[in-house]
Design a protein around this motif. Structure first.
Motif, PDB file in Angstrom:
ATOM      1  N   MET A  28       0.701  -0.901   0.281  1.00  0.00           N
ATOM      2  CA  MET A  28      -0.522  -0.365  -0.049  1.00  0.00           C
ATOM      3  C   MET A  28       0.837   1.605  -0.168  1.00  0.00           C
ATOM      4  SD  MET A  28      -2.935   0.890   2.920  1.00  0.00           S
ATOM      5  CE  MET A  28      -2.179   0.712   4.233  1.00  0.00           C
ATOM      6  N   SER A  29       0.413   1.904  -0.986  1.00  0.00           N
ATOM      7  CA  SER A  29       1.900   3.235  -1.321  1.00  0.00           C
ATOM      8  C   SER A  29       1.115   4.326  -0.485  1.00  0.00           C
ATOM      9  CB  SER A  29       1.465   3.446  -2.229  1.00  0.00           C
ATOM     10  OG  SER A  29       2.451   5.285  -2.897  1.00  0.00           O
ATOM     11  N   HIS A  30       1.929   4.967   0.339  1.00  0.00           N
ATOM     12  CA  HIS A  30       1.212   6.178   1.519  1.00  0.00           C
ATOM     13  C   HIS A  30       1.564   7.311   0.772  1.00  0.00           C
ATOM     14  CE1 HIS A  30       1.614   3.330   5.108  1.00  0.00           C
ATOM     15  NE2 HIS A  30       2.601   2.763   4.542  1.00  0.00           N
ATOM     16  N   TRP A  31       2.177   7.509  -0.619  1.00  0.00           N
ATOM     17  CA  TRP A  31       2.021   8.571  -0.832  1.00  0.00           C
ATOM     18  C   TRP A  31       0.983   8.974  -1.617  1.00  0.00           C
ATOM     19  CZ3 TRP A  31       6.776  11.413  -1.626  1.00  0.00           C
ATOM     20  CH2 TRP A  31       7.457  10.965  -1.592  1.00  0.00           C
ATOM     21  N   VAL A  32      -0.567   8.578  -1.822  1.00  0.00           N
ATOM     22  CA  VAL A  32      -1.411   9.164  -1.636  1.00  0.00           C
ATOM     23  C   VAL A  32      -2.149   9.872  -0.671  1.00  0.00           C
ATOM     24  CG1 VAL A  32      -3.944   8.064  -2.646  1.00  0.00           C
ATOM     25  CG2 VAL A  32      -2.185   6.495  -3.305  1.00  0.00           C
ATOM     26  N   ILE A  33      -1.623   9.883   0.339  1.00  0.00           N
ATOM     27  CA  ILE A  33      -3.122  10.214   1.536  1.00  0.00           C
ATOM     28  C   ILE A  33      -1.849  11.447   2.179  1.00  0.00           C
ATOM     29  CG2 ILE A  33      -1.614   9.249   3.156  1.00  0.00           C
ATOM     30  CD1 ILE A  33      -5.341  10.025   3.512  1.00  0.00           C
ATOM     31  N   LEU A  34      -0.506  11.598   1.114  1.00  0.00           N
ATOM     32  CA  LEU A  34       0.502  12.791   1.600  1.00  0.00           C
ATOM     33  C   LEU A  34      -0.076  13.904   1.720  1.00  0.00           C
ATOM     34  CD1 LEU A  34       3.956  11.452   1.070  1.00  0.00           C
ATOM     35  CD2 LEU A  34       2.729  11.844   2.890  1.00  0.00           C
ATOM     36  N   PRO A  35      -1.004  14.315  -0.016  1.00  0.00           N
ATOM     37  CA  PRO A  35      -1.650  15.422  -0.319  1.00  0.00           C
ATOM     38  C   PRO A  35      -2.665  15.983   1.411  1.00  0.00           C
ATOM     39  CG  PRO A  35      -1.546  14.389  -1.800  1.00  0.00           C
ATOM     40  CD  PRO A  35      -1.119  13.586  -1.420  1.00  0.00           C
ATOM     41  N   VAL A  36      -3.484  14.673   1.436  1.00  0.00           N
ATOM     42  CA  VAL A  36      -4.009  15.722   2.345  1.00  0.00           C
ATOM     43  C   VAL A  36      -3.726  15.160   3.958  1.00  0.00           C
ATOM     44  CG1 VAL A  36      -5.734  14.493   4.501  1.00  0.00           C
ATOM     45  CG2 VAL A  36      -5.792  14.199   1.904  1.00  0.00           C
ATOM     46  N   VAL A  37      -1.949  14.700   4.376  1.00  0.00           N
ATOM     47  CA  VAL A  37      -0.985  14.644   5.390  1.00  0.00           C
ATOM     48  C   VAL A  37      -1.007  15.978   5.374  1.00  0.00           C
ATOM     49  CG1 VAL A  37       0.219  13.894   7.114  1.00  0.00           C
ATOM     50  CG2 VAL A  37      -1.734  12.306   6.104  1.00  0.00           C
ATOM     51  N   LEU A  38       0.432  16.374   4.896  1.00  0.00           N
ATOM     52  CA  LEU A  38       0.758  17.036   4.599  1.00  0.00           C
ATOM     53  C   LEU A  38       0.391  18.839   5.410  1.00  0.00           C
ATOM     54  CD1 LEU A  38       3.836  18.554   3.821  1.00  0.00           C
ATOM     55  CD2 LEU A  38       3.563  18.672   1.612  1.00  0.00           C
ATOM     56  N   PRO A  39      -0.608  19.406   4.033  1.00  0.00           N
ATOM     57  CA  PRO A  39      -1.116  20.440   4.756  1.00  0.00           C
ATOM     58  C   PRO A  39      -1.620  20.371   6.220  1.00  0.00           C
ATOM     59  CG  PRO A  39      -2.404  19.821   3.005  1.00  0.00           C
ATOM     60  CD  PRO A  39      -1.039  18.849   2.986  1.00  0.00           C
ATOM     61  N   PRO A  92     -15.630  -2.387   2.632  1.00  0.00           N
ATOM     62  CA  PRO A  92     -16.331  -1.016   3.250  1.00  0.00           C
ATOM     63  C   PRO A  92     -15.813  -0.125   4.204  1.00  0.00           C
ATOM     64  CG  PRO A  92     -18.274  -2.476   3.293  1.00  0.00           C
ATOM     65  CD  PRO A  92     -16.400  -2.873   2.639  1.00  0.00           C
ATOM     66  N   PHE A  93     -15.120  -0.856   5.210  1.00  0.00           N
ATOM     67  CA  PHE A  93     -15.502  -0.400   7.113  1.00  0.00           C
ATOM     68  C   PHE A  93     -14.496   0.404   7.539  1.00  0.00           C
ATOM     69  CE2 PHE A  93     -16.379  -4.945   5.825  1.00  0.00           C
ATOM     70  CZ  PHE A  93     -17.609  -5.257   6.401  1.00  0.00           C
ATOM     71  N   GLY A  94     -13.556   0.900   6.483  1.00  0.00           N
ATOM     72  CA  GLY A  94     -12.842   1.224   6.606  1.00  0.00           C
ATOM     73  C   GLY A  94     -12.361   2.409   6.129  1.00  0.00           C
ATOM     74  N   ILE A  95     -12.224   3.167   6.246  1.00  0.00           N
ATOM     75  CA  ILE A  95     -11.801   4.750   5.287  1.00  0.00           C
ATOM     76  C   ILE A  95     -10.626   4.116   4.491  1.00  0.00           C
ATOM     77  CG2 ILE A  95     -11.135   7.494   5.343  1.00  0.00           C
ATOM     78  CD1 ILE A  95     -12.077   7.444   8.880  1.00  0.00           C
ATOM     79  N   VAL A  96     -10.855   5.367   2.925  1.00  0.00           N
ATOM     80  CA  VAL A  96     -10.389   4.732   2.196  1.00  0.00           C
ATOM     81  C   VAL A  96      -9.945   5.984   1.044  1.00  0.00           C
ATOM     82  CG1 VAL A  96     -10.517   2.435   1.582  1.00  0.00           C
ATOM     83  CG2 VAL A  96     -11.951   3.841   1.201  1.00  0.00           C
ATOM     84  N   VAL A  97      -9.049   6.231   0.403  1.00  0.00           N
ATOM     85  CA  VAL A  97      -8.774   6.997   0.136  1.00  0.00           C
ATOM     86  C   VAL A  97      -8.203   6.824  -1.195  1.00  0.00           C
ATOM     87  CG1 VAL A  97      -6.533   9.110  -0.566  1.00  0.00           C
ATOM     88  CG2 VAL A  97      -8.029   8.621   1.262  1.00  0.00           C
ATOM     89  N   VAL A  98      -8.686   7.066  -2.475  1.00  0.00           N
ATOM     90  CA  VAL A  98      -8.803   6.996  -4.274  1.00  0.00           C
ATOM     91  C   VAL A  98      -7.424   7.085  -4.934  1.00  0.00           C
ATOM     92  CG1 VAL A  98      -9.721   4.984  -5.706  1.00  0.00           C
ATOM     93  CG2 VAL A  98     -10.804   5.240  -2.910  1.00  0.00           C
ATOM     94  N   GLN A 109      -5.872   2.568   2.401  1.00  0.00           N
ATOM     95  CA  GLN A 109      -6.132   2.033   3.631  1.00  0.00           C
ATOM     96  C   GLN A 109      -5.864   2.502   5.074  1.00  0.00           C
ATOM     97  OE1 GLN A 109      -6.703  -1.962   3.215  1.00  0.00           O
ATOM     98  NE2 GLN A 109      -8.814  -1.900   1.125  1.00  0.00           N
ATOM     99  N   LEU A 110      -7.094   3.410   5.834  1.00  0.00           N
ATOM    100  CA  LEU A 110      -6.241   4.296   7.428  1.00  0.00           C
ATOM    101  C   LEU A 110      -6.370   3.093   7.620  1.00  0.00           C
ATOM    102  CD1 LEU A 110      -7.093   7.147   4.860  1.00  0.00           C
ATOM    103  CD2 LEU A 110      -6.765   7.813   7.547  1.00  0.00           C
ATOM    104  N   GLY A 111      -5.716   2.682   8.946  1.00  0.00           N
ATOM    105  CA  GLY A 111      -5.589   1.759   9.320  1.00  0.00           C
ATOM    106  C   GLY A 111      -5.492   0.513   8.997  1.00  0.00           C
ATOM    107  N   ASP A 112      -5.289   0.521   8.240  1.00  0.00           N
ATOM    108  CA  ASP A 112      -5.252  -1.056   7.195  1.00  0.00           C
ATOM    109  C   ASP A 112      -6.593  -1.593   7.002  1.00  0.00           C
ATOM    110  OD1 ASP A 112      -3.567  -2.467   5.332  1.00  0.00           O
ATOM    111  OD2 ASP A 112      -3.053  -3.865   6.606  1.00  0.00           O
TER     112      ASP A 112
END
Length: 514
Positions: free
Chosen positions: A1-12, A68-74, A61-64
């Motif tokens: 699972m690539s962590h780059w996808v969540i960086l645009p949200v996490v960085l700011p 549809p139970f977890g929070i996902v970024v696509v 998948q946040l928290g892996d």
């Protein structure tokens, strides 16, 4: 699972509180951190867009926890294009805010700016309707703080109006989410795409109501008539860099309509078939007409640009309302164009304010930097009105072509062409009054001269104008890419299978599958 996808949200999200806690009283450090963060966002989002350009759908998948139970970024073609557009726009707007000194006129500008970026990025990347609501609320809170930046009664009144309309949208959003969850038991968009097909034909009332409520919410965000009343005052009274960043905010509503009504409620879905196309296209055409009439009637330059935004959103929604691959492809190209053009015009408006001291469409003596400001206004006005050869002309041709086979083709063509003529007259009147006629007025020797805008301010506006020119030069390649994007949106099997971790090509689920 690539962590780059969540960086645009996490960085700011990390930068914003760090700026507040560590650099609250040091505007120079805030500027360095904010600009560095935005440049990093451009690099990250460009990488994500490159990865998605071949049709790859990337899941985080946040928290892996699996959907549809977890929070996902696509991240797919559409979402990565929108986050890249946001990052590029935010850099030029931020540079203008620094060059013009707007960031020094109130506290916490840079922190709020980063929170705003977090909300926008999250809205584009989330794969869950409830988290779309959450990011909408992050947008609302941060944008309200930015809107009343530097204070003033007029700005405060406009901010209250903005908040009230958006709180109404948030309330409707919650009602819609409750109805959808009651009917389907999920709010994950990929899961919803499968479950709504299982609803019995004689039990569709709840999901139809939810579908209509959702599109009303997104129409408020997109400023579609009759839900557009909040925009003119809000955008006109907001600080110029904030209004320029808000150029992407209305596109969040357009994005949400495209995403939800191609994935969850596609045009061929039996339970909601024809439910939105009957009224969305007429509403979009009326929005276009009202926006351009407002351009013609405006007495201040900032309100003229605000009404131009309503008109440009009308154009976008005309293309979206067709609910066809041609229409969506044209809409996506026009979203790129109108975001850059509107942002450039808001910043140019502030250049005029800084030089003249007011924005009334009255003739005054020549001001410092008038020639360069007039040249930038001329190019941006050509782009916004859709005159050749810039990207606005290309975008309108694409929308006219997509609308050729619609039952309202005659009305669509007539209103688009008439609105274009009206907008040309409105912008020409404003430009001649502010810049050309000023040459015939003698300056007052006793009047205190206004300082010329800074070089960085001009560079920021010039960067946005250069992006419009590049969008025109590479119009063919961009349109081909938006066409492949539309094809991916109307064939969402890869998106659904990636999110739900279902191998192979999906077929419609049967009742036994649940």
């Amino acid at each position: 699972m690539s962590h780059w996808v969540i960086l645009p949200v996490v960085l700011p999200a990390i930068l914003a509180p760090f700026i507040v806690l560590a650099a609250r009283y040091h505007v120079g450090i805030q500027r360095v951190l904010s600009v560095t963060g935005v440049i990093a966002l451009i690099a990250i989002t460009a990488g994500l867009a490159s990865q998605a350009s071949d049709g790859t759908v990337t899941l985080y998948q946040l928290g892996d926890w699996a959907a549809p139970f977890g929070i996902v970024v696509v991240a797919d073609r559409l979402s990565t294009m929108m986050v890249l557009l946001t990052a590029v726009l935010s850099l030029f707007v931020l540079l203008y805010a620094i060059g013009s000194g707007w960031d020094e006129r109130g506290r916490h500008f840079h922190a709020l700016y980063q929170f705003q970026l977090m909300g926008i990025m999250g809205a584009f990347l989330t794969g869950d309707l409830f988290n779309l609501f959450v990011f909408f609320e992050v947008l609302l809170i941060a944008s309200y703080g930015l809107m009343i930046h530097a204070g003033g009664n007029a700005r405060l009144r406009a901010g209250v109006q903005y908040v009230l309309f958006n709180l109404l949208g948030s309330t409707l959003f919650l009602f819609a989410l409750g109805a959808i969850y009651a009917e389907t038991g999920t709010l994950n968009m990929a899961d919803l795409a499968q479950r709504v097909t299982l609803i019995d034909a004689d039990a569709t009332v709840g999901i139809r109501i939810a579908s209509v409520l959702l599109i009303l919410v997104f129409a408020i965000k997109a400023a579609v008539v009759p839900l557009h009343f909040w925009l003119p005052s809000s955008y006109a009274e907001a600080p110029a860099p904030v209004a320029a960043l808000f150029a992407i905010m209305t596109k969040v509503g357009a994005y949400a309509i495209i995403r939800v009504y191609t994935l969850v409620f596609p045009p061929d879905l039996a339970v909601t078939e024809g439910l939105h196309g009957l009224w969305l296209l007429p509403a979009a055409l009326i929005s276009l007409a009202i926006g351009m009439v407002g351009v013609l009637a405006a007495k201040k330059l900032d309100r003229l640009v605000a009404f131009a935004v309503i008109g440009s959103m009308g154009m976008v929604m005309v293309a979206i309302a067709l609910f066809s691959q041609l229409g969506i492809a044209a809409a996506l190209y026009y979203i790129l164009h109108s975001t850059l053009a509107a942002a450039a015009l808001f910043l140019i408006t502030d250049l005029v304010r800084a030089s003249r001291g007011h924005l009334e469409l009255t003739t005054t003596p020549p001001v410092a930097g008038a020639a360069l400001t007039a040249g930038l206004f001329f190019v941006a006005a050509i782009a916004m009105t859709g005159l050749p050869p810039l990207s606005g002309f290309v975008g309108k041709l694409l929308i006219l072509d997509a609308a050729f086979t619609t039952p309202l083709a005659i009305w669509t063509w007539a209103i688009i062409l008439s609105a274009s003529l009206v907008s040309v007259v409105g912008f020409a009147r404003a430009g001649s009054t502010v810049f050309w006629k000023a040459q015939s007025v003698e300056p007052d020797p006793e009047a205190e001269p206004h300082p010329a805008p800074s070089a960085l301010s001009y560079a920021a506006v010039g960067g946005l104008v250069a992006m419009l020119i590049l969008l025109t030069v590479f119009a063919g390649q961009v349109h081909r890419y938006t066409t492949t994007m539309a094809e991916q949106l109307f064939a969402p099997d890869d998106y659904i299978s990636t999110v739900l971790d279902t191998p192979g090509k999906l077929s419609k689920p049967t009742t036994e599958d649940h």
